[in-house]
Design an enzyme around this catalytic site. Structure first.
Site, PDB file in Angstrom:
ATOM      1  NE  ARG A  63      24.588  18.641   0.423  1.00  0.00           N
ATOM      2  CZ  ARG A  63      25.037  17.378   0.384  1.00  0.00           C
ATOM      3  NH1 ARG A  63      24.530  16.448   1.169  1.00  0.00           N
ATOM      4  NH2 ARG A  63      26.004  17.051  -0.445  1.00  0.00           N
ATOM      5  CG  ASP A  72      25.348  12.870   2.162  1.00  0.00           C
ATOM      6  OD1 ASP A  72      25.657  13.984   1.725  1.00  0.00           O
ATOM      7  OD2 ASP A  72      25.057  11.901   1.422  1.00  0.00           O
TER       8      ASP A  72
HETATM    9  C1  LIG Z   1      21.904  18.318  -2.871  1.00  0.00           C
HETATM   10  C2  LIG Z   1      21.049  17.763  -1.769  1.00  0.00           C
HETATM   11  C3  LIG Z   1      21.642  17.033  -0.762  1.00  0.00           C
HETATM   12  C4  LIG Z   1      20.864  16.528   0.294  1.00  0.00           C
HETATM   13  N1  LIG Z   1      21.481  15.912   1.334  1.00  0.00           N
HETATM   14  C5  LIG Z   1      20.744  15.528   2.403  1.00  0.00           C
HETATM   15  C6  LIG Z   1      21.348  15.021   3.566  1.00  0.00           C
HETATM   16  O1  LIG Z   1      22.573  14.896   3.679  1.00  0.00           O
HETATM   17  N2  LIG Z   1      20.545  14.655   4.599  1.00  0.00           N
HETATM   18  C7  LIG Z   1      19.185  14.788   4.552  1.00  0.00           C
HETATM   19  O2  LIG Z   1      18.507  14.473   5.528  1.00  0.00           O
HETATM   20  N3  LIG Z   1      18.582  15.266   3.442  1.00  0.00           N
HETATM   21  C8  LIG Z   1      19.329  15.647   2.380  1.00  0.00           C
HETATM   22  N4  LIG Z   1      18.698  16.163   1.275  1.00  0.00           N
HETATM   23  C9  LIG Z   1      17.223  16.039   1.128  1.00  0.00           C
HETATM   24  C10 LIG Z   1      16.495  17.214   1.732  1.00  0.00           C
HETATM   25  O3  LIG Z   1      16.616  17.167   3.132  1.00  0.00           O
HETATM   26  C11 LIG Z   1      14.993  17.184   1.360  1.00  0.00           C
HETATM   27  O4  LIG Z   1      14.429  16.042   1.867  1.00  0.00           O
HETATM   28  C12 LIG Z   1      14.719  17.237  -0.127  1.00  0.00           C
HETATM   29  O5  LIG Z   1      15.583  18.143  -0.767  1.00  0.00           O
HETATM   30  C13 LIG Z   1      13.259  17.679  -0.396  1.00  0.00           C
HETATM   31  O6  LIG Z   1      13.016  18.947   0.143  1.00  0.00           O
HETATM   32  P1  LIG Z   1      12.896  20.278  -0.723  1.00  0.00           P
HETATM   33  O7  LIG Z   1      13.616  21.346   0.011  1.00  0.00           O
HETATM   34  O8  LIG Z   1      13.345  20.036  -2.108  1.00  0.00           O
HETATM   35  O9  LIG Z   1      11.364  20.665  -0.645  1.00  0.00           O
HETATM   36  P2  LIG Z   1      10.053  19.851  -1.036  1.00  0.00           P
HETATM   37  O10 LIG Z   1       8.951  20.716  -0.595  1.00  0.00           O
HETATM   38  O11 LIG Z   1      10.111  18.467  -0.535  1.00  0.00           O
HETATM   39  O12 LIG Z   1      10.115  19.792  -2.594  1.00  0.00           O
HETATM   40  C14 LIG Z   1       9.819  20.906  -3.426  1.00  0.00           C
HETATM   41  C15 LIG Z   1       9.424  20.380  -4.780  1.00  0.00           C
HETATM   42  O13 LIG Z   1      10.524  19.715  -5.387  1.00  0.00           O
HETATM   43  C16 LIG Z   1      10.084  18.532  -6.042  1.00  0.00           C
HETATM   44  N5  LIG Z   1      10.657  17.369  -5.380  1.00  0.00           N
HETATM   45  C17 LIG Z   1      11.287  17.347  -4.188  1.00  0.00           C
HETATM   46  N6  LIG Z   1      11.728  16.126  -3.899  1.00  0.00           N
HETATM   47  C18 LIG Z   1      11.361  15.357  -4.947  1.00  0.00           C
HETATM   48  C19 LIG Z   1      11.527  14.001  -5.278  1.00  0.00           C
HETATM   49  N7  LIG Z   1      12.169  13.162  -4.442  1.00  0.00           N
HETATM   50  N8  LIG Z   1      11.039  13.555  -6.455  1.00  0.00           N
HETATM   51  C20 LIG Z   1      10.409  14.371  -7.305  1.00  0.00           C
HETATM   52  N9  LIG Z   1      10.226  15.671  -7.058  1.00  0.00           N
HETATM   53  C21 LIG Z   1      10.684  16.153  -5.898  1.00  0.00           C
HETATM   54  C22 LIG Z   1       8.594  18.500  -5.962  1.00  0.00           C
HETATM   55  O14 LIG Z   1       8.092  19.147  -7.102  1.00  0.00           O
HETATM   56  C23 LIG Z   1       8.315  19.335  -4.745  1.00  0.00           C
HETATM   57  O15 LIG Z   1       7.045  19.917  -4.773  1.00  0.00           O
HETATM   58  C24 LIG Z   1      19.455  16.716   0.257  1.00  0.00           C
HETATM   59  C25 LIG Z   1      18.877  17.453  -0.762  1.00  0.00           C
HETATM   60  C26 LIG Z   1      19.639  17.988  -1.755  1.00  0.00           C
HETATM   61  C27 LIG Z   1      18.977  18.829  -2.807  1.00  0.00           C
END
Ligand SMILES: Cc1cc2nc3c(=O)[nH]c(=O)nc-3n(C[C@H](O)[C@H](O)[C@H](O)COP(=O)(O)OP(=O)(O)OC[C@H]3O[C@@H](n4cnc5c(N)ncnc54)[C@H](O)[C@@H]3O)c2cc1C
Length: 287
Positions: free
Chosen positions: A157, A106
């Site tokens: 990722r 991560d």
């Molecule tokens: C498999 C995976 C691994 C990850 N690993 C890392 C990592 O190693 N380091 C790192 O910095 N980040 C990591 N992340 C987090 C990532 O960086 C984002 O912060 C997170 O995925 C939210 O961004 P989004 O692209 O989903 O878009 P957003 O615009 O934030 O979300 C899109 C939509 O998804 C839904 N949503 C998103 N998040 C949430 C939530 N927490 N609760 C409820 N609904 C939500 C909402 O409906 C939102 O409108 C990871 C994410 C995933 C999916």
């Protein structure tokens, strides 16, 4: 907070993660198991995280689960010492290799980016191929990191980035982060990397679908990734369309930091919890 953790975290024990991964696999989705441990402050605690991962690998093999693992370098002792962390990471990666498993490192906040990429390079140079990294689209440096890593064809990722970072190193604007994500995804595909497209953002998922189709990529060339408990219906759609999808399944007793990050990232969650609780009080959700 307890309620929040129930939705995003499998539970405190390995058996909880096992049950969730079984269900995830039964739905046609792969998993990556994360042992929550980022609050560690001693070498012994870091060693306990290493042992916890060894238990996870053994369990995955014994139960025939379709799952890799995700590790946080702070959980393996990065803040206690670079060399200690490298030794712990190596132990985890070697144990994974002996069981045919894979370790995703991560990416944490920007104070750890250099060390994380350096550790990844060192382990690759030692011949370990069962490891992958995470790159954060919000960081301005990501495009040049991709260029520098390209010769290694890393398994990456790609995510937006969950940590609050200053404007001089990270895009702050929502659309700018989206645009940077698409640019990074294109650059990773150009470099021939296997990419885990980690997002719940419908627009970005569509961009992922578009790029995969335009480039004629096969199912084995990429995957989508989502967090446990978030937008499961979008995940089901992807699986029905024939894409690979991996669900991030955290478990463990150190759930507080993980939950706080989810909450800080998306204050709407507090609203979901509140309305759910009110719903229960009113009997809307049944017994
Ligand atoms: C498999 C995976 C691994 C990850 N690993 C890392 C990592 O190693 N380091 C790192 O910095 N980040 C990591 N992340 C987090 C990532 O960086 C984002 O912060 C997170 O995925 C939210 O961004 P989004 O692209 O989903 O878009 P957003 O615009 O934030 O979300 C899109 C939509 O998804 C839904 N949503 C998103 N998040 C949430 C939530 N927490 N609760 C409820 N609904 C939500 C909402 O409906 C939102 O409108 C990871 C994410 C995933 C999916």
């Amino acid at each position: 907070m307890q309620k929040l953790s129930q939705r995003y975290i499998a539970g405190p024990e390995l058996k909880d993660a096992r049950e969730v991964v079984r269900r995830v696999n039964a739905d046609g989705k792969a998993a990556t198991i994360d042992v929550l441990g980022e609050e560690i402050t001693t070498e012994e605690e870091a060693a306990a995280i290493v042992r916890a991962y060894q238990d996870v690998f053994a369990d995955i093999e014994r139960c025939g689960l379709d799952s890799g693992v995700s590790v946080k370098l702070t959980g393996l002792g990065l803040n206690l010492g670079y060399d200690l962390c490298r030794d712990n990471l190596r132990t985890v990666v070697e144990d994974a290799a002996s069981r045919g498993n894979f370790v995703r490192i991560d990416m944490e906040d920007s104070s750890t980016t250099d060390d994380t990429l350096r550790l990844y390079r060192e382990l690759r140079a030692e011949g370990h191929d069962n490891i992958g990294i995470v790159l954060q689209a919000m960081l301005r440096r990501t495009q040049s990191d991709i260029a520098e890593l390209a010769e290694l064809k890393p398994s990456v990722r790609l995510c937006k980035g969950i940590y609050v970072e200053p404007a001089d190193i990270a895009y702050q604007d929502y659309e700018a982060v989206r645009a940077a994500f698409v640019r990074a995804l294109e650059a990773l595909f150009d470099a021939g990397c296997y990419v885990g497209i980690a997002t719940h953002d419908e627009w970005l998922v569509s961009q992922g679908r578009r790029l995969v189709a335009e480039r004629g990529l096969e199912r084995d060339d990429y995957e989508f990734q989502m967090l446990l408990g978030i937008r499961p219906e979008l995940g089901d759609e992807l699986v029905a369309e024939g894409h690979r999808l991996r669900i991030y399944v955290p478990f463990g007793r150190h759930w507080y930091a993980y939950s706080m990050r989810r909450l800080q990232e998306n204050p709407k969650i507090a609203g979901y919890i509140a309305s759910d609780t009110v719903g229960r009080l009113l009997g809307r959700n049944g017994a």
